[in-house]
Scaffold this active site. Sequence first.
Site, PDB file in Angstrom:
ATOM      1  N   ARG A  34       0.865  -0.949   0.164  1.00 26.09           N
ATOM      2  CA  ARG A  34       0.022  -0.041   0.126  1.00 26.09           C
ATOM      3  C   ARG A  34       0.691   1.668   0.095  1.00 26.09           C
ATOM      4  O   ARG A  34       1.799   1.558   0.051  1.00 26.09           O
ATOM      5  CB  ARG A  34      -1.219   0.172   1.365  1.00 26.09           C
ATOM      6  CG  ARG A  34      -1.995  -0.895   1.071  1.00 26.09           C
ATOM      7  CD  ARG A  34      -3.011  -1.094   2.205  1.00 26.09           C
ATOM      8  NE  ARG A  34      -2.420  -1.399   3.219  1.00 26.09           N
ATOM      9  CZ  ARG A  34      -2.172  -0.943   4.714  1.00 26.09           C
ATOM     10  NH1 ARG A  34      -2.804   0.637   4.268  1.00 26.09           N
ATOM     11  NH2 ARG A  34      -1.289  -1.197   5.862  1.00 26.09           N
ATOM     12  N   LYS A  57      -8.246  -2.847   1.991  1.00 25.82           N
ATOM     13  CA  LYS A  57      -7.222  -2.450   3.598  1.00 25.82           C
ATOM     14  C   LYS A  57      -8.639  -0.463   3.484  1.00 25.82           C
ATOM     15  O   LYS A  57      -8.684   0.120   4.368  1.00 25.82           O
ATOM     16  CB  LYS A  57      -6.082  -1.898   3.107  1.00 25.82           C
ATOM     17  CG  LYS A  57      -5.258  -2.905   4.472  1.00 25.82           C
ATOM     18  CD  LYS A  57      -5.975  -3.123   5.628  1.00 25.82           C
ATOM     19  CE  LYS A  57      -4.591  -3.276   6.026  1.00 25.82           C
ATOM     20  NZ  LYS A  57      -5.370  -4.883   6.878  1.00 25.82           N
ATOM     21  N   HIS A  65      -7.751  -4.573  14.172  1.00 28.98           N
ATOM     22  CA  HIS A  65      -6.576  -5.339  13.242  1.00 28.98           C
ATOM     23  C   HIS A  65      -6.062  -6.448  13.735  1.00 28.98           C
ATOM     24  O   HIS A  65      -5.134  -6.174  14.522  1.00 28.98           O
ATOM     25  CB  HIS A  65      -5.711  -4.536  12.827  1.00 28.98           C
ATOM     26  CG  HIS A  65      -4.895  -4.782  11.726  1.00 28.98           C
ATOM     27  ND1 HIS A  65      -2.980  -4.488  11.909  1.00 28.98           N
ATOM     28  CD2 HIS A  65      -4.587  -5.743  10.827  1.00 28.98           C
ATOM     29  CE1 HIS A  65      -2.696  -5.234  10.907  1.00 28.98           C
ATOM     30  NE2 HIS A  65      -4.091  -5.556  10.419  1.00 28.98           N
ATOM     31  N   SER A  94       1.501  -6.546  10.049  1.00 27.88           N
ATOM     32  CA  SER A  94       1.813  -6.747   9.344  1.00 27.88           C
ATOM     33  C   SER A  94       2.595  -7.367   9.469  1.00 27.88           C
ATOM     34  O   SER A  94       4.539  -7.137   9.970  1.00 27.88           O
ATOM     35  CB  SER A  94       2.219  -6.124   8.352  1.00 27.88           C
ATOM     36  OG  SER A  94       1.850  -6.881   7.186  1.00 27.88           O
ATOM     37  N   LYS A 126      -0.422 -12.850  12.790  1.00 32.22           N
ATOM     38  CA  LYS A 126      -1.682 -12.776  13.620  1.00 32.22           C
ATOM     39  C   LYS A 126      -2.330 -14.317  11.948  1.00 32.22           C
ATOM     40  O   LYS A 126      -2.997 -15.092  12.800  1.00 32.22           O
ATOM     41  CB  LYS A 126      -2.721 -11.677  12.673  1.00 32.22           C
ATOM     42  CG  LYS A 126      -1.828 -10.407  13.716  1.00 32.22           C
ATOM     43  CD  LYS A 126      -2.857  -9.478  13.044  1.00 32.22           C
ATOM     44  CE  LYS A 126      -2.841  -8.924  11.969  1.00 32.22           C
ATOM     45  NZ  LYS A 126      -1.266  -8.420  11.592  1.00 32.22           N
ATOM     46  N   THR A 127      -2.345 -14.931  10.821  1.00 31.32           N
ATOM     47  CA  THR A 127      -2.659 -15.660   9.936  1.00 31.32           C
ATOM     48  C   THR A 127      -1.528 -16.437  10.354  1.00 31.32           C
ATOM     49  O   THR A 127      -2.845 -17.865  10.400  1.00 31.32           O
ATOM     50  CB  THR A 127      -2.277 -14.921   8.492  1.00 31.32           C
ATOM     51  OG1 THR A 127      -3.127 -13.617   7.466  1.00 31.32           O
ATOM     52  CG2 THR A 127      -2.905 -16.315   7.579  1.00 31.32           C
ATOM     53  N   ASP A 180      -7.366 -11.108   9.894  1.00 38.22           N
ATOM     54  CA  ASP A 180      -6.238 -10.254   9.216  1.00 38.22           C
ATOM     55  C   ASP A 180      -8.067  -8.655  10.156  1.00 38.22           C
ATOM     56  O   ASP A 180      -7.769  -7.893  10.373  1.00 38.22           O
ATOM     57  CB  ASP A 180      -6.447  -9.239   7.975  1.00 38.22           C
ATOM     58  CG  ASP A 180      -5.488  -8.501   8.104  1.00 38.22           C
ATOM     59  OD1 ASP A 180      -4.891  -8.418   8.816  1.00 38.22           O
ATOM     60  OD2 ASP A 180      -5.793  -7.191   7.676  1.00 38.22           O
ATOM     61  N   ARG A 189       2.348 -12.366  -1.282  1.00 35.85           N
ATOM     62  CA  ARG A 189       1.284 -12.236  -1.028  1.00 35.85           C
ATOM     63  C   ARG A 189       0.141 -13.248  -1.590  1.00 35.85           C
ATOM     64  O   ARG A 189      -0.211 -13.568  -2.984  1.00 35.85           O
ATOM     65  CB  ARG A 189      -0.085 -11.211  -0.457  1.00 35.85           C
ATOM     66  CG  ARG A 189       0.367  -9.977   0.041  1.00 35.85           C
ATOM     67  CD  ARG A 189       0.479 -10.420   1.455  1.00 35.85           C
ATOM     68  NE  ARG A 189       0.537  -8.634   2.344  1.00 35.85           N
ATOM     69  CZ  ARG A 189       0.288  -8.654   3.358  1.00 35.85           C
ATOM     70  NH1 ARG A 189      -0.294 -10.042   3.911  1.00 35.85           N
ATOM     71  NH2 ARG A 189       0.990  -7.525   3.838  1.00 35.85           N
TER      72      ARG A 189
END
Length: 450
Positions: A139, A285, A304, A322, A326-327, A341, A408
């Site tokens: 981003r 996002k 988040h 990031s 988390k994932t 997410d 990704r």
Amino acid sequence: VLRTSAGIGRRAALRAAVARCAAEAPHLASYSSLAESGRAPHYPSITLASKQQVARKSALPIEEDPIRGDYDSSAIYSGPDACARAGITSLGINGPTTIYKNQTFEELFQHEVANAEGEVADAEYGDTFCVDTGKFTGRSPKDKWIVKNIGSESEALIDWGDVNQPTSPEVFEELYEKAVDHFNSIDRAYVFDGFCGANPKSQRKIRFVHEMAWQQHFVTNMFIRANDESDLEGFEPDFTVINACSQVNEEFQRHGLNSEVAVVFNIEKKCAVIFGTWYGGENKKGIFSLMNYWLPNEGSLPMHCSANVGKKGDSCLFFGLSGTGKTTLSADHHRALIGDDEHGWDEDGIFNFEGGCYAKTINLSEKTEPDIYRAITKDAMLENVALKKEGNHLVPDYFDTSKTENGRVSYPIFHIDNYHKPQMAGHPKNIIFLSCDAFGVLPPIAKLSP
């Protein structure tokens, strides 16, 4: 947990596939060159490819996959009234004579191949489409703007500054007109109608207008899909994103913006425009930012984080920046995945905003992250992941970081075998903060006092 977290911190990313070579499709424009140059794609009429995706190993053949077939609200509108039938003339878009709306996963794959928008990767668990987003592999936060409408509710509620950068309604109107003019100059477009937020109390209806099939594929993976046309009956979007990514804002200096890239949201007009960046995450996002505005005003907390739930209904949240895990950590064989997410927390408990996952692929292997690795099959989509030639096959190389460390994969949540179908759960029993502290200031594991 610690070993996994450390591994995530090291994971590197991947060089994505170049567009289908001219030798294979000499009559089609090169997608990769367009992404680099910013020129608009103008394609001839689509002749859908005869290539079929192949599933391997434990993945079901396409025709036997019951969950994949649950999502079919596909429509194709052709003729001078195509835009009206697709519901986008109210935006001022009336030029395209063909609109592909809410295409199925298989239809999107056929369009991606026919449009030469990327390459088909021979992933271990099945054919997966792979795209290169050009120079932007993440981003562009300095190019994200919110319209400051004087006297409006958003003017009073938003904390304006370096993060929530203000721009004027006049700048937005110029960019909006530019985006509409662009779509009126092309023959066809892709429209996605879907939802954000699993809890019906706060769920939002969202619409995307895209130039490319892979962009519709991305939002189809990431947002909550309509099961059939009845779910979209009387659909009036709460917010619309017009993604004119192939165009740039040459007037950015006059507009007081930072570059030719512009991601601009007008909350009161219920619309956003995107210029100059092909990165898929801008779509995702952007809507998350809006949920961060809407939900607190309704007494709910946007978060988040990732989330999962145990067999006894004990939900858990994983917070972190990031790349902190988390994932990976929420994809647990012993617990059901809610989401990886973006979530909300209200009086009923927690709920997912999304309909899919957007995982980093750097240094990905089946041994270290089996659930994510196996999720890369038909209907998933790789972004900026390197492909290497093995015989007649193009195989993902998750250890090649020459393109970016932010490679990704997006995939629908049902690619995780033990996902939590309701996408909602009770109040969390545990909350885990993933710090990924590279300096060793924090202890490896610490239980915070109440």
